[in-house]
Design a protein around this motif. Structure first.
Motif, PDB file in Angstrom:
ATOM      1  N   ASP A   1       0.830  -1.212   0.000  1.00  7.67           N
ATOM      2  CA  ASP A   1       0.000   0.000   0.000  1.00  7.67           C
ATOM      3  C   ASP A   1       0.857   1.252   0.000  1.00  7.67           C
ATOM      4  N   GLU A   2       1.937   1.250   0.774  1.00  9.31           N
ATOM      5  CA  GLU A   2       2.827   2.406   0.837  1.00  9.31           C
ATOM      6  C   GLU A   2       3.482   2.672  -0.522  1.00  9.31           C
ATOM      7  N   VAL A   3       3.919   1.605  -1.194  1.00  8.50           N
ATOM      8  CA  VAL A   3       4.541   1.745  -2.517  1.00  8.50           C
ATOM      9  C   VAL A   3       3.526   2.264  -3.529  1.00  8.50           C
ATOM     10  N   LEU A   4       2.299   1.736  -3.500  1.00  6.78           N
ATOM     11  CA  LEU A   4       1.258   2.177  -4.421  1.00  6.78           C
ATOM     12  C   LEU A   4       0.919   3.660  -4.228  1.00  6.78           C
ATOM     13  N   ILE A   5       0.746   4.068  -2.982  1.00  8.77           N
ATOM     14  CA  ILE A   5       0.398   5.459  -2.689  1.00  8.77           C
ATOM     15  C   ILE A   5       1.527   6.393  -3.102  1.00  8.77           C
ATOM     16  N   LEU A   6       2.760   6.029  -2.760  1.00  6.94           N
ATOM     17  CA  LEU A   6       3.902   6.880  -3.108  1.00  6.94           C
ATOM     18  C   LEU A   6       4.084   6.965  -4.625  1.00  6.94           C
ATOM     19  N   THR A   7       3.910   5.847  -5.318  1.00  4.41           N
ATOM     20  CA  THR A   7       4.043   5.853  -6.776  1.00  4.41           C
ATOM     21  C   THR A   7       2.994   6.762  -7.406  1.00  4.41           C
ATOM     22  N   ARG A   8       1.763   6.639  -6.944  1.00  7.34           N
ATOM     23  CA  ARG A   8       0.686   7.487  -7.471  1.00  7.34           C
ATOM     24  C   ARG A   8       0.983   8.962  -7.194  1.00  7.34           C
ATOM     25  N   ASP A   9       1.467   9.273  -5.984  1.00  6.33           N
ATOM     26  CA  ASP A   9       1.802  10.658  -5.644  1.00  6.33           C
ATOM     27  C   ASP A   9       2.927  11.203  -6.523  1.00  6.33           C
ATOM     28  N   VAL A  10       3.978  10.403  -6.710  1.00  8.31           N
ATOM     29  CA  VAL A  10       5.119  10.859  -7.507  1.00  8.31           C
ATOM     30  C   VAL A  10       4.692  11.106  -8.948  1.00  8.31           C
ATOM     31  N   ILE A  11       3.961  10.170  -9.528  1.00  5.55           N
ATOM     32  CA  ILE A  11       3.574  10.291 -10.941  1.00  5.55           C
ATOM     33  C   ILE A  11       2.557  11.410 -11.146  1.00  5.55           C
ATOM     34  N   GLU A  12       1.507  11.424 -10.336  1.00  2.00           N
ATOM     35  CA  GLU A  12       0.417  12.368 -10.580  1.00  2.00           C
ATOM     36  C   GLU A  12       0.642  13.736  -9.958  1.00  2.00           C
ATOM     37  N   GLU A  13       1.192  13.784  -8.749  1.00  2.00           N
ATOM     38  CA  GLU A  13       1.330  15.066  -8.059  1.00  2.00           C
ATOM     39  C   GLU A  13       2.670  15.741  -8.351  1.00  2.00           C
ATOM     40  N   ILE A  14       3.757  15.005  -8.201  1.00  2.00           N
ATOM     41  CA  ILE A  14       5.086  15.613  -8.345  1.00  2.00           C
ATOM     42  C   ILE A  14       5.439  15.827  -9.812  1.00  2.00           C
ATOM     43  N   ILE A  15       5.288  14.761 -10.633  1.00  2.00           N
ATOM     44  CA  ILE A  15       5.666  14.869 -12.045  1.00  2.00           C
ATOM     45  C   ILE A  15       4.524  15.469 -12.864  1.00  2.00           C
ATOM     46  N   GLY A  16       3.269  15.211 -12.472  1.00  4.20           N
ATOM     47  CA  GLY A  16       2.132  15.794 -13.172  1.00  4.20           C
ATOM     48  C   GLY A  16       1.651  14.990 -14.363  1.00  4.20           C
ATOM     49  N   LEU A  17       1.809  13.675 -14.306  1.00  2.63           N
ATOM     50  CA  LEU A  17       1.356  12.806 -15.393  1.00  2.63           C
ATOM     51  C   LEU A  17       0.132  12.017 -14.970  1.00  2.63           C
ATOM     52  N   LYS A  18      -0.520  11.418 -15.937  1.00  2.46           N
ATOM     53  CA  LYS A  18      -1.650  10.546 -15.653  1.00  2.46           C
ATOM     54  C   LYS A  18      -1.124   9.114 -15.517  1.00  2.46           C
ATOM     55  N   LEU A  19      -1.498   8.455 -14.429  1.00  2.88           N
ATOM     56  CA  LEU A  19      -1.052   7.082 -14.193  1.00  2.88           C
ATOM     57  C   LEU A  19      -2.060   6.122 -14.783  1.00  2.88           C
ATOM     58  N   GLY A  20      -1.586   5.264 -15.663  1.00  2.00           N
ATOM     59  CA  GLY A  20      -2.429   4.224 -16.252  1.00  2.00           C
ATOM     60  C   GLY A  20      -2.350   2.973 -15.396  1.00  2.00           C
ATOM     61  N   LYS A  21      -1.908   1.898 -15.980  1.00  2.00           N
ATOM     62  CA  LYS A  21      -1.784   0.618 -15.284  1.00  2.00           C
ATOM     63  C   LYS A  21      -0.561   0.642 -14.378  1.00  2.00           C
ATOM     64  N   LEU A  22      -0.741   0.163 -13.153  1.00  2.00           N
ATOM     65  CA  LEU A  22       0.362   0.070 -12.197  1.00  2.00           C
ATOM     66  C   LEU A  22       0.431  -1.367 -11.716  1.00  2.00           C
ATOM     67  N   ASP A  23       1.566  -1.997 -11.940  1.00  2.00           N
ATOM     68  CA  ASP A  23       1.767  -3.400 -11.594  1.00  2.00           C
ATOM     69  C   ASP A  23       2.967  -3.489 -10.670  1.00  2.00           C
TER      70      ASP A  23
END
Length: 186
Positions: free
Chosen positions: A151-173
């Motif tokens: 859960d921590e990895v998923l949340i951090l990945t979503r934050d980095v991609i969407e909030e910090i970098i500003g991209l749309k996250l598609g599939k996350l595996d």
């Protein structure tokens, strides 16, 4: 190139559908017609060869080189352009830029390796339209709580991609594996 590929593929599948439907409805008529076409083509080629064997060989070579150039170029363009190397981003001013997937991968790796009990991260980032698809290979300490760390990895990945970098996250595996347990030899 993507639109052209889709149009060509759609036409190809439509032609195959029509051809197989006609073969299913009237197979003997189809094979008779194909035999007539092939016989006339064979006689035309044989006549051309008999008329001038040199021109026939030149024609063969020209056809081979032309096929190699045309289909080789199409294959090369499909292979090169099929792999997106970046993701289009828009700034707050409306300016468009392309962010390299390797940069996204390095940034994501750096952020995830800052998390406690994560020893190694290998992100594989692919651009898919305006979004990114990510596959994470994460190595964690043997004593870690797997569901909580996932859960921590998923949340951090979503934050980095969407909030910090500003991209749309598609599939996350995410693939987690535990590091080997080190034993102390006395």
């Amino acid at each position: 190139m993507s639109i052209l590929n889709r149009i060509v593929a759609a036409l190809f599948w439509l032609l195959l559908l029509i051809a197989f439907t006609i073969v299913a409805v009237a197979p003997f008529w189809v094979f008779t017609q194909l035999q007539h076409i092939l016989d006339s083509f064979q006689s035309a080629v044989a006549q051309w060869y008999a008329t001038n064997p040199t021109n026939f060989i030149i024609g063969q070579a020209t056809m081979g080189v032309a096929a190699l150039l045309v289909f080789g170029l199409l294959f090369w363009l499909t292979a090169i352009w099929g792999q997106s190397r970046g993701v289009r981003i828009r700034t707050t001013d409306g300016i468009s830029a392309e962010l390299d997937v390797h940069s996204i991968s390095r940034r994501l790796e750096w952020h995830l390796e800052q998390v406690a009990e994560i020893s190694n991260v290998v992100p594989i980032v692919k651009a898919r339209g305006g979004a990114v698809e990510i596959r994470l290979e994460v190595e964690v300490a043997p004593e870690v709580d797997i569901p909580m760390k996932t859960d921590e990895v998923l949340i951090l990945t979503r934050d980095v991609i969407e909030e910090i970098i500003g991209l749309k996250l598609g599939k996350l595996d995410v693939h987690l594996r535990c590091a080997p347990i080190e034993t102390v030899v006395v």
